[in-house]
Scaffold this motif. Structure first.
Motif, PDB file in Angstrom:
ATOM      1  N   SER A 568       0.827  -1.205   0.000  1.00 31.52           N
ATOM      2  CA  SER A 568       0.000   0.000   0.000  1.00 31.52           C
ATOM      3  C   SER A 568       0.865   1.260   0.000  1.00 31.52           C
ATOM      4  O   SER A 568       0.565   2.233  -0.708  1.00 31.52           O
ATOM      5  N   ILE A 569       1.932   1.236   0.772  1.00 36.03           N
ATOM      6  CA  ILE A 569       2.843   2.385   0.854  1.00 36.03           C
ATOM      7  C   ILE A 569       3.526   2.629  -0.490  1.00 36.03           C
ATOM      8  O   ILE A 569       3.626   3.778  -0.954  1.00 36.03           O
ATOM      9  N   TYR A 570       3.989   1.555  -1.128  1.00 45.00           N
ATOM     10  CA  TYR A 570       4.658   1.683  -2.425  1.00 45.00           C
ATOM     11  C   TYR A 570       3.694   2.252  -3.473  1.00 45.00           C
ATOM     12  O   TYR A 570       4.032   3.173  -4.228  1.00 45.00           O
ATOM     13  N   LYS A 571       2.487   1.709  -3.498  1.00 46.45           N
ATOM     14  CA  LYS A 571       1.470   2.160  -4.460  1.00 46.45           C
ATOM     15  C   LYS A 571       1.149   3.641  -4.262  1.00 46.45           C
ATOM     16  O   LYS A 571       1.112   4.419  -5.233  1.00 46.45           O
ATOM     17  N   ASN A 572       0.928   4.058  -3.020  1.00 41.59           N
ATOM     18  CA  ASN A 572       0.607   5.457  -2.732  1.00 41.59           C
ATOM     19  C   ASN A 572       1.771   6.390  -3.047  1.00 41.59           C
ATOM     20  O   ASN A 572       1.554   7.532  -3.471  1.00 41.59           O
ATOM     21  N   SER A 573       3.000   5.917  -2.824  1.00 39.79           N
ATOM     22  CA  SER A 573       4.172   6.748  -3.105  1.00 39.79           C
ATOM     23  C   SER A 573       4.309   7.012  -4.600  1.00 39.79           C
ATOM     24  O   SER A 573       4.582   8.152  -5.014  1.00 39.79           O
ATOM     25  N   ILE A 574       4.128   5.985  -5.415  1.00 42.98           N
ATOM     26  CA  ILE A 574       4.239   6.146  -6.879  1.00 42.98           C
ATOM     27  C   ILE A 574       3.104   7.020  -7.404  1.00 42.98           C
ATOM     28  O   ILE A 574       3.330   7.950  -8.201  1.00 42.98           O
ATOM     29  N   GLU A 575       1.890   6.734  -6.944  1.00 43.26           N
ATOM     30  CA  GLU A 575       0.753   7.539  -7.402  1.00 43.26           C
ATOM     31  C   GLU A 575       0.842   8.975  -6.880  1.00 43.26           C
ATOM     32  O   GLU A 575       0.457   9.928  -7.567  1.00 43.26           O
ATOM     33  N   GLY A 576       1.372   9.143  -5.663  1.00 42.97           N
ATOM     34  CA  GLY A 576       1.520  10.480  -5.093  1.00 42.97           C
ATOM     35  C   GLY A 576       2.525  11.322  -5.843  1.00 42.97           C
ATOM     36  O   GLY A 576       2.289  12.509  -6.080  1.00 42.97           O
ATOM     37  N   ILE A 577       3.648  10.729  -6.256  1.00 41.98           N
ATOM     38  CA  ILE A 577       4.678  11.495  -6.972  1.00 41.98           C
ATOM     39  C   ILE A 577       4.251  11.795  -8.404  1.00 41.98           C
ATOM     40  O   ILE A 577       4.575  12.854  -8.951  1.00 41.98           O
ATOM     41  N   THR A 578       3.509  10.886  -9.033  1.00 46.13           N
ATOM     42  CA  THR A 578       3.052  11.138 -10.409  1.00 46.13           C
ATOM     43  C   THR A 578       1.951  12.197 -10.448  1.00 46.13           C
ATOM     44  O   THR A 578       1.826  12.941 -11.423  1.00 46.13           O
ATOM     45  N   LYS A 654      10.455  20.538  -9.638  1.00 44.15           N
ATOM     46  CA  LYS A 654       9.764  20.359 -10.914  1.00 44.15           C
ATOM     47  C   LYS A 654       9.136  18.966 -10.998  1.00 44.15           C
ATOM     48  O   LYS A 654       9.747  17.981 -10.570  1.00 44.15           O
ATOM     49  N   PRO A 655       7.918  18.871 -11.529  1.00 44.40           N
ATOM     50  CA  PRO A 655       7.263  17.554 -11.624  1.00 44.40           C
ATOM     51  C   PRO A 655       7.950  16.648 -12.645  1.00 44.40           C
ATOM     52  O   PRO A 655       8.741  17.118 -13.484  1.00 44.40           O
ATOM     53  N   LEU A 656       7.677  15.354 -12.551  1.00 44.15           N
ATOM     54  CA  LEU A 656       8.235  14.395 -13.504  1.00 44.15           C
ATOM     55  C   LEU A 656       7.636  14.617 -14.895  1.00 44.15           C
ATOM     56  O   LEU A 656       6.519  15.125 -15.041  1.00 44.15           O
ATOM     57  N   LYS A 657       8.387  14.223 -15.920  1.00 47.06           N
ATOM     58  CA  LYS A 657       7.908  14.323 -17.304  1.00 47.06           C
ATOM     59  C   LYS A 657       6.816  13.277 -17.550  1.00 47.06           C
ATOM     60  O   LYS A 657       6.688  12.296 -16.815  1.00 47.06           O
ATOM     61  N   TYR A 658       6.050  13.485 -18.590  1.00 45.32           N
ATOM     62  CA  TYR A 658       4.925  12.597 -18.909  1.00 45.32           C
ATOM     63  C   TYR A 658       5.378  11.147 -19.076  1.00 45.32           C
ATOM     64  O   TYR A 658       4.772  10.227 -18.525  1.00 45.32           O
ATOM     65  N   GLN A 659       6.493  10.941 -19.822  1.00 44.43           N
ATOM     66  CA  GLN A 659       6.976   9.577 -20.082  1.00 44.43           C
ATOM     67  C   GLN A 659       7.470   8.905 -18.801  1.00 44.43           C
ATOM     68  O   GLN A 659       7.265   7.711 -18.591  1.00 44.43           O
ATOM     69  N   GLN A 660       8.071   9.703 -17.919  1.00 42.01           N
ATOM     70  CA  GLN A 660       8.534   9.161 -16.635  1.00 42.01           C
ATOM     71  C   GLN A 660       7.355   8.689 -15.781  1.00 42.01           C
ATOM     72  O   GLN A 660       7.400   7.624 -15.173  1.00 42.01           O
ATOM     73  N   LYS A 661       6.302   9.508 -15.743  1.00 44.62           N
ATOM     74  CA  LYS A 661       5.100   9.128 -14.987  1.00 44.62           C
ATOM     75  C   LYS A 661       4.491   7.848 -15.533  1.00 44.62           C
ATOM     76  O   LYS A 661       4.102   6.945 -14.780  1.00 44.62           O
ATOM     77  N   LYS A 662       4.415   7.777 -16.868  1.00 44.05           N
ATOM     78  CA  LYS A 662       3.836   6.600 -17.512  1.00 44.05           C
ATOM     79  C   LYS A 662       4.649   5.348 -17.190  1.00 44.05           C
ATOM     80  O   LYS A 662       4.095   4.281 -16.880  1.00 44.05           O
ATOM     81  N   ASN A 663       5.984   5.477 -17.234  1.00 46.47           N
ATOM     82  CA  ASN A 663       6.873   4.338 -16.934  1.00 46.47           C
ATOM     83  C   ASN A 663       6.731   3.885 -15.475  1.00 46.47           C
ATOM     84  O   ASN A 663       6.714   2.688 -15.181  1.00 46.47           O
ATOM     85  N   LEU A 664       6.623   4.859 -14.559  1.00 44.66           N
ATOM     86  CA  LEU A 664       6.501   4.520 -13.138  1.00 44.66           C
ATOM     87  C   LEU A 664       5.182   3.807 -12.839  1.00 44.66           C
ATOM     88  O   LEU A 664       5.144   2.874 -12.041  1.00 44.66           O
ATOM     89  N   LEU A 665       4.100   4.246 -13.476  1.00 42.69           N
ATOM     90  CA  LEU A 665       2.805   3.591 -13.261  1.00 42.69           C
ATOM     91  C   LEU A 665       2.805   2.166 -13.810  1.00 42.69           C
ATOM     92  O   LEU A 665       2.203   1.256 -13.221  1.00 42.69           O
ATOM     93  N   THR A 666       3.504   1.961 -14.941  1.00 40.59           N
ATOM     94  CA  THR A 666       3.651   0.598 -15.489  1.00 40.59           C
ATOM     95  C   THR A 666       4.447  -0.273 -14.518  1.00 40.59           C
ATOM     96  O   THR A 666       4.086  -1.427 -14.254  1.00 40.59           O
ATOM     97  N   LEU A 667       5.526   0.289 -13.994  1.00 44.73           N
ATOM     98  CA  LEU A 667       6.352  -0.430 -13.019  1.00 44.73           C
ATOM     99  C   LEU A 667       5.543  -0.747 -11.762  1.00 44.73           C
ATOM    100  O   LEU A 667       5.666  -1.838 -11.197  1.00 44.73           O
ATOM    101  N   GLU A 668       4.707   0.190 -11.339  1.00 46.21           N
ATOM    102  CA  GLU A 668       3.869  -0.021 -10.152  1.00 46.21           C
ATOM    103  C   GLU A 668       2.964  -1.237 -10.321  1.00 46.21           C
ATOM    104  O   GLU A 668       2.856  -2.069  -9.407  1.00 46.21           O
ATOM    105  N   HIS A 669       2.324  -1.368 -11.497  1.00 38.59           N
ATOM    106  CA  HIS A 669       1.431  -2.513 -11.746  1.00 38.59           C
ATOM    107  C   HIS A 669       2.192  -3.835 -11.674  1.00 38.59           C
ATOM    108  O   HIS A 669       1.690  -4.827 -11.130  1.00 38.59           O
ATOM    109  N   LEU A 670       3.413  -3.853 -12.225  1.00 38.12           N
ATOM    110  CA  LEU A 670       4.234  -5.072 -12.179  1.00 38.12           C
ATOM    111  C   LEU A 670       4.641  -5.399 -10.739  1.00 38.12           C
ATOM    112  O   LEU A 670       4.643  -6.568 -10.328  1.00 38.12           O
TER     113      LEU A 670
END
Length: 767
Positions: A568-578, A654-670
């Motif tokens: 839960s912590i990992y999921k919230n951290s990735i979604e929170g930063i994106t 500065k926020p993460l770039k669009y491609q970085q966010k997309k990559n992190l969300l893919t990594l989160e699902h895995l």
């Protein structure tokens, strides 16, 4: 305004019930810790003895309110409205202060709290009256309102009781332990009988002086008949024939102890239970009235005012209150029943007792307090002093003495903080000191005496060795600091509350009632929340021998909640930063800190758990250590992820770039998919539905490598800044560590389960 003062009386009545509850929770350590720490009997049996002591003490109490009879202010200089505001502010401040200490798990003195609340409130009202245009009195007139000499005597008594109790406990128990040693069972027949007779004689005298004697307080000059008359003459005879009475007591208890030993019963168990009963009775007989004395004094003040025709409350002098305040027996017994109910059902009682037991325990375990430079300096000083002091004695003598202070490894039971010898010493020395103070009419706090005696006896027993001394000294200093802060905070809080009531009256009363209800609700809610969030602290409690199968089952129980939190912590951290959601990231960080705090309990029990491993099956301990290490690394990686993501957003980088966010969300699902695999194993307790090798790990590592390559190319083309790069590298590298450790745990479980079913070689556990 007609209902203003009657409503205050009603409020004080309900506050007295709250004060009884919080007061008992804090003072329970005085008579419970020795019995609970030594495991002399089941907690229920200990509670029964304590409850009987409280009930008998309440029944025999004279009900003389010490605070009014030996008060810190002169009521003749105050008006009825002043007195009511003083008493109300005292009750409110005392309840809030004691509840704070109870929640923190720190013992403090209810007597000190009550006295300094009275002092602060009386000082505040006195200063308002003296500085008003109508009076305009000089400052030195304050001594007419406040009994400064009494305050100085109480403060001096408190300070001296701390030093005397600690040194007495350490010095007396040193000789007791020398006579008994840690193998005391073999010496019960002779040394045990003599010591038990001395202990029981001292505690019986204490019971009479602090228990029965209180029944006659304030009524000595009256024409007594019947039972009180007999008690009065009996106590007078004791005072005139002190040594004869002690000799009779000693002889009687020696015979009883001999009978116990002859029948094969451990006489020290009876000593500890008898001491628990004695202290509980003395507490109820003397301290109980301080909790309800203020409301009763308020009722008496109100009756005096009403009987005088209800003149203006701001002008009616309260010199009639200077006498004693007598409480009906029914009120005392009802109060005793409330305290017994609290003793049985309050969870905070355990929280308070754990502090003293943790600081005085003989065996190894987690330390509740951290060391500081002052405690380290004290330990170094006494190590230096000890090295030079012991050079003055022959080595043969020191070796002979040391034999009695050595504890066998088999004696170090985890469930017993200290043995019955020390428990009986704690109760006996405390009883002697309190009895002496009572006879000499010296002020002291029973909390201070019992706590410091316990610390002194633990020092004599070498419980404060070089492995734990700095933590124990730090803990004791923190508790003592809390005691002195109690007086200062009580004085300040009651003073402000009294002034607030004096000027704002009805509005102040309404606000303070709301405040105390709100604080109680928050305290109750936070305490329960804190208890619910605790992961099992002693997962291997009660297990004598640790086998591989037991280890697997217990690690399943431990790992399951931890992995659920981490997922839960990992999921919230990735979604929170994106999403740059600060609230989500803060919540994720707070949840992680709770997991980390709970994992500390597992860390502290590591050595004790491994020691339970059977000699013929050491692989159980090795497996537990392997899984512990992997789990610790997962938690460390989660620490970096939650900290760095929160740091990035909270500092408005500065926020993460669009491609970085997309990559992190893919990594989160895995990653969530990988978490689900190990969670399934902990639930099913087998690996039958899992395919080996797990393909998901390769996908995650491949995805991480791709993202790192993209990050490198972005750095080369100046697409990503410094903060962005370090954040992404931390997220990717720590995610890689987490997935590798999860896979290692899965393999360990798979191989261990296979080993149990086929009894094959355990080489899979090699480091």
């Amino acid at each position: 305004m007609k209902l203003f003062y009657p409503s205050i009386i009603v409020v004080l009545f309900f506050l007295s019930i709250f004060d009884l509850i919080v007061g008992l929770i804090n003072d329970a350590v005085n008579f419970l810790n020795s019995a609970i720490g030594s495991r002399v009997a089941s907690r229920r049996t200990i509670m029964i003895f304590a409850s009987l002591g409280i009930l008998l003490g309440a029944f025999l109490s004279s009900g003389m309110m010490e605070v009014a009879r030996k008060g810190v202010f002169d009521p003749s200089y105050f008006y009825f409205s002043d007195i009511i505001f003083i008493f109300l502010s005292v009750m409110i401040s005392d309840i809030i202060l004691l509840d704070i200490f109870n929640t923190l798990g720190l013992p403090t003195s209810t007597t000190v709290s009550m006295v300094f609340c009275l002092l602060g409130a009386a000082f505040s009202i006195a200063m308002i009256k003296m500085t008003s245009p109508l009076n305009n009195e000089p400052f030195h007139h304050l001594i007419l309102y406040i009994k400064a000499e009494k305050i100085f005597t109480i403060s001096l008594g408190i300070f001296l009781s701390i030093i005397i109790s600690f040194t007495s406990g350490a010095f007396i128990h040193y000789f007791i332990r020398f006579l008994f040693s840690f193998e005391y069972e073999s010496r019960l027949k002779y040394v045990g009988v003599i010591w038990s007779a001395i202990s029981l004689s001292c505690m019986t005298y204490f019971l009479i002086i602090r228990g029965l004697n209180s029944t006659l307080q304030g009524v000595i000059n009256e024409n007594l008949t019947g039972f009180p008359f007999l008690i009065q003459h009996f106590i007078k005879w004791i005072h005139h024939n002190f040594f004869i009475f002690l000799l009779i007591l000693f002889s009687t208890w020696t015979i009883i102890a001999k009978i116990f030993v002859y029948l094969g019963y451990n006489i020290l168990k009876f000593v500890v239970l008898y001491g628990t009963f004695s202290l509980a009775m003395a507490f109820a007989g003397n301290d109980l009235v301080n909790f309800i004395g203020i409301p009763i004094a308020s009722i008496q003040s109100y009756n005096i005012w009403k009987e005088s025709g209800s003149p203006p409350a701001e002008k009616f002098n309260m010199k009639s209150l200077s006498g004693n305040v007598k409480l009906p027996s029914s009120v005392l017994i009802f109060s005793g029943m409330i305290m017994i109910f609290t003793l049985w059902f309050s969870k905070k009682t355990k929280n308070i007792t754990s502090t003293e037991i943790n600081l005085s325990r003989q065996n190894e375990g987690p330390e509740k307090f951290l060391s500081n430079s002052f405690s380290r300096g004290i330990v170094r000083f006494f190590l230096y002093l000890g090295n030079h002091f012991f050079k003055l004695f022959p080595k043969r003598l020191l070796v002979k003495i040391e034999k009695n202070f050595k504890q066998k490894k088999t004696q170090k039971e985890e469930s017993v903080a200290f043995d019955l010898v020390r428990a009986s010493a704690n109760l006996t020395i405390s009883s002697i000191l309190i009895s002496i103070a009572t006879v000499q009419k010296l002020p002291l706090s029973t909390t201070f005496v019992t706590f410091m005696v316990s610390m002194g006896t633990s020092l004599s027993d070498r419980a404060w060795d070089r492995e734990s001394a700095v933590y124990r000294v730090s803990g004791v200093l923190k508790v003592i600091r809390g005691w002195f802060l109690t007086g200062f905070i009580a004085f300040t809080m009651a003073g402000i509350t009294a002034a607030f009531l004096y000027f704002f009256k009805v509005w102040a009363l309404s606000f303070l009632i709301f405040l105390i209800l709100f604080l109680f609700y928050r305290s109750y809610k936070n305490y329960n929340k804190m208890q619910d969030q605790k992961i099992e602290e002693k997962p291997f409690f009660g297990i004598v021998n640790l086998t591989l199968e037991i280890t697997l089952n217990k690690t399943f129980d431990i790992l399951k909640p931890i992995l659920e939190y981490i997922e839960s912590i990992y999921k919230n951290s990735i979604e929170g930063i994106t999403q740059e959601n600060l609230k989500t990231l803060q919540e994720s960080r707070n949840n992680f800190l709770k997991v980390k705090d709970n994992f500390t309990n597992i860390h502290n029990s590591l050595i004790r758990v491994i020691r339970k491993t059977k000699n013929r099956e050491p692989i159980a301990g090795i497996l537990y250590l392997q899984i512990y290490n992997k789990t610790k690394e997962i938690i460390e990686s989660s620490d970096i992820i939650t900290n760095h993501t929160l740091f990035h957003v909270i500092n408005s980088h500065k926020p993460l770039k669009y491609q970085q966010k997309k990559n992190l969300l893919t990594l989160e699902h895995l990653m969530i998919e990988h978490f689900n695999i190990i969670k399934r194993i902990t639930i099913d307790r087998n690996c039958k539905k899992i395919q080996f090798p797990c393909s998901i790990q390769n996908k995650i590592i491949k995805k991480i490598e791709e993202q790192m390559n993209q990050q490198v190319r972005g750095i080369i083309h100046k697409k990503y800044g410094t903060k962005n790069t370090f954040l992404m590298l931390d997220l990717l590298l720590e995610s890689k560590k987490i997935t590798e450790n999860i896979e290692d745990i899965i393999i360990l479980y798979h191989d261990a389960l296979s080993h149990i079913s086929s009894k094959k070689d355990a080489s899979f556990l090699a480091f």
